[in-house]
Design an enzyme around this catalytic site. Structure first.
Site, PDB file in Angstrom:
ATOM      1  CB  SER A 206     -67.604  28.886  40.707  1.00 44.21           C
ATOM      2  OG  SER A 206     -68.766  28.121  40.960  1.00 44.21           O
TER       3      SER A 206
ATOM      4  CE1 TYR B 293     -70.877  33.763  40.090  1.00 41.59           C
ATOM      5  CE2 TYR B 293     -71.272  31.397  39.864  1.00 41.59           C
ATOM      6  CZ  TYR B 293     -70.741  32.466  40.567  1.00 41.59           C
ATOM      7  OH  TYR B 293     -70.069  32.235  41.737  1.00 41.59           O
TER       8      TYR B 293
END
Length: 294
Positions: A187, A200
């Site tokens: 990400s 996360y």
């Protein structure tokens, strides 16, 4: 002959969106608008003909678009997803079959090592080969501060995003031959972590480091390892992992002015899976609508 090229700024919907909260893991059919997975927008050219791929988190979101693109490129595809995602899993399977390829559905919770190992065994038993492993399944949950993150939530992030990737990759390695590809979904949060997504963001940084380290480890075996770093992408993650107010403006922070659609990432995974791209390993490929990365 006039060729029309779409303007990337206006090709897909942009904010404001309706708030649409769902409980994890979320379903595509409940999103407004539904994500574009490439049924009409992605065109294959046979770059993966005869290969077999396993894509985790392939019921919806990025994984579903990747599974469909792989099928349109000629690969047979195994799709892994949670039991409660069966409606989306069935839809993803139908799209692979509509592209003319064989599909293997693999429901189960990847937080369990035995499930990961069974998935690999079933793929090899069904197709007699495994050429491409896409570690894409993930969990995300926002919080307003570290004190709000309980132990269960913390462990679920790492068990889903990091440990499952390790279990699957380790189980797959004995079956991967020279020319095989491992592709992980990291990400942009690896470089620009968000305060409300502490665990996360940490897992996604771990995935990026795992990718580069493993690439160096496996290059002598002829196995390539790369990762895609998505920016804001319109998937059920938005409905399950973001507060309603943030859902309304999702994607507007990107220079492109809108969120990306899953189909817009599929080509990046195809590139990294393509056996012709033999010199690409250890790469972290951002697809983020122009968002700055530190």
């Amino acid at each position: 002959m006039t060729i029309s090229v779409p303007d990337p700024r206006s090709r897909f919907p942009k904010a404001p969106f309706k708030p649409q909260p769902q409980d994890f893991p979320g379903l595509s059919e409940r999103m407004q608008p539904e994500p574009d997975y490439g049924e009409d927008s992605y065109r294959g050219s046979g770059r993966l003909s005869g290969l077999t791929a396993l894509v985790t988190g392939a019921d919806s979101g990025i994984g579903r678009a990747v599974a469909l693109a792989f099928a349109k490129e000629g690969a047979n595809v195994a799709i892994a997803y949670l039991d409660e995602e069966a409606p989306d899993g069935d839809a993803a399977a139908r799209s692979v079959e509509a592209a003319g390829r064989s599909v293997l559905k693999l429901p189960g919770d990847l937080r369990q090592r035995s499930v990961c190992e069974d998935h690999i065994a079933r793929v090899v038993a069904e197709f007699d080969r495994l050429d491409i492993l896409v570690n894409n399944a993930a969990f995300q949950h926002p919080s307003q501060g570290l004190e709000e993150i309980d132990d269960t939530e913390w462990h679920r992030h790492f068990d889903t995003n990091v440990h499952a990737m390790f279990y699957l990759t380790r189980a797959a390695l004995p079956h991967l031959k020279p020319g095989a590809a491992i592709i992980n979904t990291s990400s942009v949060n690896t470089k620009t972590p968000m305060p409300m997504l502490i665990p996360y963001s940490m897992t996604k940084a771990a995935i990026a480091n795992f990718t580069v380290s493993l690439a160096g480890s496996l290059v002598e075996r002829g196995i390539r390892v790369n990762a895609v770093l998505p920016g804001p992408i319109w998937t059920p993650f938005i409905a399950t992992g973001m507060p309603p107010d943030d859902q309304k403006s999702f994607g507007s922070q990107a220079p492109m002015g809108r969120p990306g659609q899953p189909a817009e990432l599929a080509g990046a995974y195809v590139y990294l899976a393509d056996p012709d791209n033999t010199y690409t390993t250890g790469a972290l490929l951002p697809v983020h609508g122009g968002m700055p990365m530190l």
